[in-house]
Design a protein around this motif. Structure first.
Motif, mmCIF file in Angstrom:
data_model
loop_
_atom_site.group_PDB
_atom_site.id
_atom_site.type_symbol
_atom_site.label_atom_id
_atom_site.label_comp_id
_atom_site.label_asym_id
_atom_site.label_seq_id
_atom_site.Cartn_x
_atom_site.Cartn_y
_atom_site.Cartn_z
ATOM 1 N N LEU A 1 0.804 -1.028 0.070
ATOM 2 C CA LEU A 1 -0.062 0.056 -0.032
ATOM 3 C C LEU A 1 1.047 1.257 0.045
ATOM 4 C CD1 LEU A 1 -2.946 1.058 0.192
ATOM 5 C CD2 LEU A 1 -2.656 1.004 2.548
ATOM 6 N N PHE A 2 1.587 1.354 0.877
ATOM 7 C CA PHE A 2 2.599 2.688 0.951
ATOM 8 C C PHE A 2 3.256 2.623 -0.150
ATOM 9 C CE2 PHE A 2 2.270 2.377 5.999
ATOM 10 C CZ PHE A 2 1.023 2.444 5.651
ATOM 11 N N PRO A 3 4.163 1.748 -0.424
ATOM 12 C CA PRO A 3 5.074 1.913 -1.710
ATOM 13 C C PRO A 3 4.351 2.337 -3.125
ATOM 14 C CG PRO A 3 5.879 -0.012 -0.485
ATOM 15 C CD PRO A 3 4.597 0.448 0.105
ATOM 16 N N MET B 1 1.375 11.743 4.168
ATOM 17 C CA MET B 1 2.358 11.309 2.820
ATOM 18 C C MET B 1 1.878 12.408 1.932
ATOM 19 S SD MET B 1 2.063 7.656 0.843
ATOM 20 C CE MET B 1 2.093 6.768 2.099
ATOM 21 N N GLU B 2 3.107 12.623 0.883
ATOM 22 C CA GLU B 2 2.830 13.390 -0.018
ATOM 23 C C GLU B 2 1.702 13.090 -1.084
ATOM 24 O OE1 GLU B 2 5.464 15.529 -3.714
ATOM 25 O OE2 GLU B 2 6.502 14.006 -2.271
ATOM 26 N N TYR B 3 0.909 13.794 -1.373
ATOM 27 C CA TYR B 3 -0.384 13.585 -2.019
ATOM 28 C C TYR B 3 -0.176 13.152 -3.679
ATOM 29 C CZ TYR B 3 -5.167 13.958 -3.615
ATOM 30 O OH TYR B 3 -6.428 13.548 -4.258
ATOM 31 N N CYS B 4 -0.638 12.160 -3.888
ATOM 32 C CA CYS B 4 -0.586 11.809 -5.511
ATOM 33 C C CYS B 4 -1.741 11.372 -6.033
ATOM 34 C CB CYS B 4 0.385 10.420 -5.331
ATOM 35 S SG CYS B 4 -0.423 9.136 -4.662
ATOM 36 N N GLY B 5 -3.269 11.816 -5.255
ATOM 37 C CA GLY B 5 -4.481 11.694 -6.118
ATOM 38 C C GLY B 5 -4.833 10.287 -5.714
ATOM 39 N N ILE B 6 -4.074 9.212 -5.890
ATOM 40 C CA ILE B 6 -4.658 7.995 -5.369
ATOM 41 C C ILE B 6 -4.830 7.846 -3.864
ATOM 42 C CG2 ILE B 6 -4.110 5.521 -5.609
ATOM 43 C CD1 ILE B 6 -5.419 6.605 -8.147
ATOM 44 N N THR B 7 -4.072 8.682 -3.253
ATOM 45 C CA THR B 7 -4.163 8.659 -1.925
ATOM 46 C C THR B 7 -5.560 8.623 -1.194
ATOM 47 O OG1 THR B 7 -1.938 9.644 -1.751
ATOM 48 C CG2 THR B 7 -3.019 9.430 0.291
ATOM 49 N N SER B 8 -6.250 9.730 -1.857
ATOM 50 C CA SER B 8 -7.539 10.143 -1.497
ATOM 51 C C SER B 8 -8.467 8.752 -1.790
ATOM 52 C CB SER B 8 -8.247 11.009 -2.357
ATOM 53 O OG SER B 8 -7.555 12.213 -1.927
ATOM 54 N N VAL C 1 -12.814 14.240 -8.147
ATOM 55 C CA VAL C 1 -14.037 13.628 -7.586
ATOM 56 C C VAL C 1 -13.709 13.121 -6.349
ATOM 57 C CG1 VAL C 1 -16.258 12.864 -7.640
ATOM 58 C CG2 VAL C 1 -15.305 14.134 -9.649
ATOM 59 N N ILE C 2 -12.686 11.957 -6.398
ATOM 60 C CA ILE C 2 -12.547 11.007 -5.128
ATOM 61 C C ILE C 2 -11.890 12.085 -3.920
ATOM 62 C CG2 ILE C 2 -10.045 10.768 -6.124
ATOM 63 C CD1 ILE C 2 -12.321 8.246 -4.610
ATOM 64 N N TRP C 3 -11.277 13.058 -4.208
ATOM 65 C CA TRP C 3 -11.097 14.150 -3.222
ATOM 66 C C TRP C 3 -11.999 14.486 -2.348
ATOM 67 C CZ3 TRP C 3 -11.594 18.847 -1.261
ATOM 68 C CH2 TRP C 3 -10.914 19.322 -0.425
ATOM 69 N N HIS C 4 -13.088 15.073 -3.040
ATOM 70 C CA HIS C 4 -14.417 15.220 -2.386
ATOM 71 C C HIS C 4 -15.249 14.275 -1.672
ATOM 72 C CE1 HIS C 4 -14.098 19.474 -4.006
ATOM 73 N NE2 HIS C 4 -13.683 18.708 -5.145
ATOM 74 N N GLN C 5 -14.965 13.085 -2.521
ATOM 75 C CA GLN C 5 -15.771 11.917 -1.753
ATOM 76 C C GLN C 5 -15.096 11.398 -0.620
ATOM 77 O OE1 GLN C 5 -15.884 9.268 -5.042
ATOM 78 N NE2 GLN C 5 -17.681 9.966 -6.107
ATOM 79 N N SER C 6 -13.902 11.533 -0.411
ATOM 80 C CA SER C 6 -13.179 11.014 0.796
ATOM 81 C C SER C 6 -13.549 12.178 1.707
ATOM 82 C CB SER C 6 -11.584 10.831 0.507
ATOM 83 O OG SER C 6 -10.918 12.146 0.042
ATOM 84 N N LEU C 7 -13.499 13.219 1.510
ATOM 85 C CA LEU C 7 -13.892 14.514 2.543
ATOM 86 C C LEU C 7 -15.135 14.092 3.097
ATOM 87 C CD1 LEU C 7 -13.280 16.804 4.117
ATOM 88 C CD2 LEU C 7 -13.770 18.441 2.319
ATOM 89 N N LEU C 8 -16.032 13.687 2.247
ATOM 90 C CA LEU C 8 -17.522 13.526 2.459
ATOM 91 C C LEU C 8 -17.506 12.500 3.486
ATOM 92 C CD1 LEU C 8 -20.544 13.727 2.523
ATOM 93 C CD2 LEU C 8 -20.580 12.626 0.549
ATOM 94 N N ALA C 9 -16.875 11.234 3.046
ATOM 95 C CA ALA C 9 -16.729 9.948 3.854
ATOM 96 C C ALA C 9 -16.334 10.220 5.462
ATOM 97 C CB ALA C 9 -16.025 8.826 3.319
ATOM 98 N N PHE C 10 -15.120 11.356 5.319
ATOM 99 C CA PHE C 10 -14.520 11.397 6.615
ATOM 100 C C PHE C 10 -15.629 12.176 7.580
ATOM 101 C CE2 PHE C 10 -12.436 14.726 8.855
ATOM 102 C CZ PHE C 10 -11.493 14.152 9.863
#
Length: 450
Positions: free
Chosen positions: A276-278, A317-324, A361-370
């Protein structure tokens, strides 16, 4: 007194003496001589135990048929006992009884593709352009060999300094694994986890050429017999590069490799650090890879401690898009997270207040889930900051939902029986995080010893 009756006796014997002797002599002569049977071969212990098990099962079936519907409780107990025994036997024998995967299974991965082209283009804006190729076990061993011997030619594949018979043996094992489909694994391969130089020995078998079924079997063996640190090395240097190559070439993941990825979660800490992390740190993970790996996180139960540490590391971690995407999947498992992890995720989202790029959109969805799950564990100041953030980063469908969740929530500490205030595994998680940081420092100093 009554008179006694006289007994009538026969003056003549029943047989004459000559006849008696003749009869005795004929009996002696007609008696058959003793014959000793040849000893039969003894049944092996394994065969006798199987016979007894089958007999016991048949006896239970007859007993159940005789008792009828009143034997449900006993049947349930028998089933539980059989299930426990079978589980132990399967754990011991599953590696040797692998029957392979059929073509229908290997054509379809056990995951649902949710790839949106527009979303994928937005995520590509956050991918690293300067990331080099992923390091494999072969790259690591070749580099180590060349450091010890600078006169090696770069054309041929260098070999570690081991005994010639040892090298020949494991080269043969590698050829077998490149064609493996089903059946028993070589005993020499099963001994690799117990060897001191297991990485050098594994390098001799050329893991990049293994068949998908061989990779699945190898993951089963190493996940069961290696320590967490060594399993992390195997996941990071062997399993992860193979999975990414297969997805890149075929636009999907082979069923055997998908099952190997699922089996790797047998050690959750090694899965997080080795896969996951790598994958997130590489900066080159695309949406298709994230969906396939994320389907494992969705379907497999992960202990709360490991999920909390994973969320904390991903948030920092440094954000890469997929992190969300991975943060969203872990948040949707609805764990009772300690405040340290909740605050770290909040700080993660606040980093994007001045972000000039359009957030996917996945960033907004992750914020909503949080917010949906942990809105009652946020401070009043945190909610005010999130409202300011939502004025900068908007989505026409998701942002109104987030605001509504924030408005209909209480603040942290307002309720006395707040489950988050109970002494929970916060200290354990803090200790685990500190140990992980120390291990990362040790790995950077001496990566071959991790």
């Amino acid at each position: 007194m009554a008179k006694k009756r006289n007994r009538n006796q026969n003056p003549q014997p029943f047989l004459p003496e000559e006849d008696v002797n003749s009869v005795a002599s004929t009996k002696k002569r007609s008696k058959a001589s003793k014959q000793y049977q040849n000893p039969e071969k003894m049944i092996s212990v394994g065969m006798s135990s199987k016979i007894l098990k089958e007999a016991l099962i048949q006896q239970k079936e007859i007993h159940e048929e005789a008792e009828g519907p009143n034997s449900n409780k006993n049947a349930f107990v028998f089933e539980e006992e059989d299930r426990n025994k079978r589980k132990v036997e399967e754990d011991e024998d599953d590696i040797d009884e692998f029957a392979g995967f059929n073509d229908a299974q290997s054509q379809f991965g056990n995951y649902e593709e949710e790839i949106d082209e527009d979303e994928e283009r937005l995520l590509e804006a956050f991918l690293s352009k300067d990331a080099g190729p992923q390091q494999t076990l072969a790259d690591l061993i070749i580099k180590k060999i060349k450091e010890n011997d600078a006169n090696l030619s770069s054309e041929t594949r260098p070999l570690p300094k081991l005994d010639e018979s040892f090298i020949k043996l494991y080269k043969g094992v590698g050829e077998f694994l490149s064609k493996y489909t089903a059946g028993k694994m070589p005993k020499a391969f099963k001994h690799i986890p117990s060897t001191q130089m297991w990485e050098d020995v594994l390098y001799l078998t050329e893991p990049e050429k293994w068949s998908p079924n061989a990779m699945f079997q190898a993951t089963r063996i190493f996940a069961s017999n290696l320590s967490a640190k060594k399993a992390e090395r195997f996941y990071k240097l062997v399993l992860l590069p193979r999975i990414r190559d297969d997805i890149r070439k075929n636009k999907k993941l082979h069923f055997s490799l998908f099952q190997a990825l699922k089996k790797s979660l047998y050690k959750p800490a090694a899965f997080n650090k080795g896969i996951l992390f790598p994958l997130c740190k590489s900066g080159t993970c695309n949406l298709r890879e994230a969906v396939i790996v994320g389907s494992i996180l969705q379907k497999v139960s992960i202990p709360m401690l490991h999920s909390s540490v994973a969320l904390l590391k991903l948030a920092e971690m440094e954000y890469c898009g997929i992190t969300s995407y991975f943060i969203k999947l872990l948040l949707e498992k609805k764990y009772g997270l300690p405040y340290r992890v909740v605050d770290a995720i909040f700080a993660h989202f606040m980093r994007f207040y001045d972000e000039p790029r359009i957030m996917p959109v996945i960033w907004h969805q992750s914020l909503l889930a949080f917010v949906q799950r942990y809105k009652n564990e946020l401070l009043k100041e945190d909610k005010d900051d999130l409202r300011i953030l939502l004025k900068q980063q908007k989505h026409r469908l998701v942002t109104p939902e987030i605001v509504r969740e924030l408005d209909s929530s209480r603040n942290r500490g307002e309720k006395e029986d707040d489950p988050m205030l109970i002494s929970n595994p916060v200290s354990v998680i803090n200790k685990t995080i500190e140990e992980d940081s120390a291990e990362e420092v040790d790995c950077s100093v001496a990566s071959s010893d991790c």
